[in-house]
Design an enzyme around this catalytic site. Structure first.
Site, PDB file in Angstrom:
ATOM      1  N   LYS A   1       0.789  -1.129  -0.113  1.00 46.88           N
ATOM      2  CA  LYS A   1      -0.049   0.047   0.040  1.00 46.88           C
ATOM      3  C   LYS A   1       0.812   1.448   0.095  1.00 46.88           C
ATOM      4  CE  LYS A   1      -4.420  -1.703   1.410  1.00 46.88           C
ATOM      5  NZ  LYS A   1      -5.497  -1.961   2.476  1.00 46.88           N
TER       6      LYS A   1
ATOM      7  N   LYS B   1      -4.814  -9.837  -6.966  1.00 49.74           N
ATOM      8  CA  LYS B   1      -5.941 -10.021  -6.075  1.00 49.74           C
ATOM      9  C   LYS B   1      -7.257  -9.220  -6.459  1.00 49.74           C
ATOM     10  CE  LYS B   1      -6.073  -8.155  -2.027  1.00 49.74           C
ATOM     11  NZ  LYS B   1      -5.808  -7.529  -0.637  1.00 49.74           N
TER      12      LYS B   1
ATOM     13  N   LYS C   1     -10.997  -3.709  -3.986  1.00 48.73           N
ATOM     14  CA  LYS C   1     -11.919  -2.615  -4.487  1.00 48.73           C
ATOM     15  C   LYS C   1     -10.917  -1.232  -4.961  1.00 48.73           C
ATOM     16  CE  LYS C   1     -12.745  -3.367   0.471  1.00 48.73           C
ATOM     17  NZ  LYS C   1     -13.594  -3.410   1.401  1.00 48.73           N
TER      18      LYS C   1
END
Ligand code: TYM
Length: 348
Positions: free
Chosen positions: A128, A211, A214
């Site tokens: 991230k 993966k 969202k």
């Protein structure tokens, strides 16, 4: 026996969340009375009343910038999505973290126990933060400590999650062990991750090696709970595949990530196995397989979507569910929070 898990209320509930985690939440909720009886011997007495706790990780969601109104909407929508997926707020404790300040309090206490070296190893932080680690928020770095607090606060024994949360669960165990040792008190229970066999990692429909998420900029990469029937069919038809027909057994899916993902989704939705699905479609191309998969998805998701759209029109009812859940969660968390303060010599 105590089941606990959380989901970030950012964006829509997607098929990865549903098959990787939420379906298992509902299953565990429904099977809880029988499972608790079976696990009776193993219960260590700290959580005498077995229950399922499911929450919206809105305190975690501050690691992504969001405007006030949107964040409020996201929490209510995710609450509606969970109820629509089968979480029953009368049988499970459903709440959002912000309504239960004990999460933030325990996270602060655990910041004294967690080590920077442990957090440096968290792959989710690395993913991230990307290349700009110096520019990442402190919240993103200590995110797993709050997650440990979420779990340890309730003496959770079973934590149903997708594969991507496994490392965070291991960290929670490390933090619990070190705290118990450092303060010479058996305060926290070590939680076990419950990860589904077939759907632990649902992949993007556009790239079988990434993966389903969202945060993927392409909406074609995922199936959302809010997608209409037509959109689901279109996304499945546009899903990336290879030109080979389906093999006779699941072994033949090796090295074919997109085919493997679609067969895995079909197997999970039909409560079957990849081997059985391969046997059914052996020798057929994706031209035959995709419409069948699309139909299965449409039939599974339609009732959930309809229920979700109904529920999300009544904000007062959703807030009442979360208020009621938060009151129960606060009461359940209090003994452990008090014990942690006390063990550290912090007088409240
Ligand atoms: P979150 O919000 O990213 O995802 C919620 C759940 O969905 C699972 N999941 C997937 N499973 C399979 N395939 C996928 N493509 C996929 N994408 C998501 C996740 O594994 C997760 O179980 N940090 C957590 C929320 C959290 C939490 C907790 C979980 C906060 N505190 C305490 C358990 C216990 C998260 O961001 O999940």
């Amino acid at each position: 026996m105590r089941v606990l898990s959380g989901i970030q209320p950012t964006g829509n509930l997607h098929l990865g969340n549903y098959l990787g985690a939420i379906r298992n939440w509902v299953k565990m909720q429904d099977e809880m009375p029988a499972m608790a009886a079976q696990a009776g011997m193993a219960n260590n007495g700290k959580n005498a009343d077995s229950q399922c706790f499911f929450f919206l990780a809105d305190m975690h969601s501050i690691t992504v910038h969001e405007g006030r109104e949107q964040r409020i909407r996201n929490v209510r929508d995710m609450a509606a999505a969970l109820v629509a997926s089968g979480i029953d707020p009368d049988r499970s404790v459903l709440f959002n973290q912000a309504r239960v300040p004990a999460h933030a309090e325990l996270a602060w206490l655990l910041n004294g126990t967690a080590r920077i070296g442990w957090l440096n190893r968290m792959t989710q932080f690395k993913d991230k933060a990307g290349k700009d680690r110096e520019g990442a928020s402190v919240g993103l770095f200590v995110y797993p400590v709050l997650q440990a607090a979420d779990i340890l606060l309730y003496q959770a024994t079973h934590v149903p999650v997708g594969e991507d949360q496994k490392q965070h669960l291991e960290l929670s165990r490390d933090i619990a062990t070190k705290f118990n040792t450092d303060f010479g008190a058996d305060i926290f229970t070590l939680p076990a991750p419950i990860i589904p066999k077939e759907s632990a990692r649902i992949m993007s429909l556009r790239d079988g090696t990434a993966k389903m998420s969202k945060s993927d900029p392409s909406d074609l990469s995922r199936i959302n709970l809010t997608d209409e029937d037509d959109a689901i069919m279109t996304k499945v038809k546009k899903a990336k595949t290879d030109p080979e027909p389906l093999p006779e057994t699941a072994e033949g899916l090796a090295g074919r990530p997109e085919a493997n993902n679609l067969v895995g989704i079909y197997a999970t939705l039909s409560n079957s196995t990849p081997d059985t699905v391969c046997a059914e479609f052996a020798g057929k191309g994706f031209g035959a397989f995709k419409p069948a998969l699309g139909e299965l998805l449409v039939e599974t998701l339609r009732p959930m979507r309809q229920r979700f759209l109904e529920l999300r029109t009544d904000d007062a009812a959703l807030d009442a569910i979360l208020d009621k859940g938060a009151a129960k969660a606060t009461a359940a968390a209090e003994p452990t929070l008090r014990a942690a303060y006390d063990a550290m010599g912090l007088m409240r």
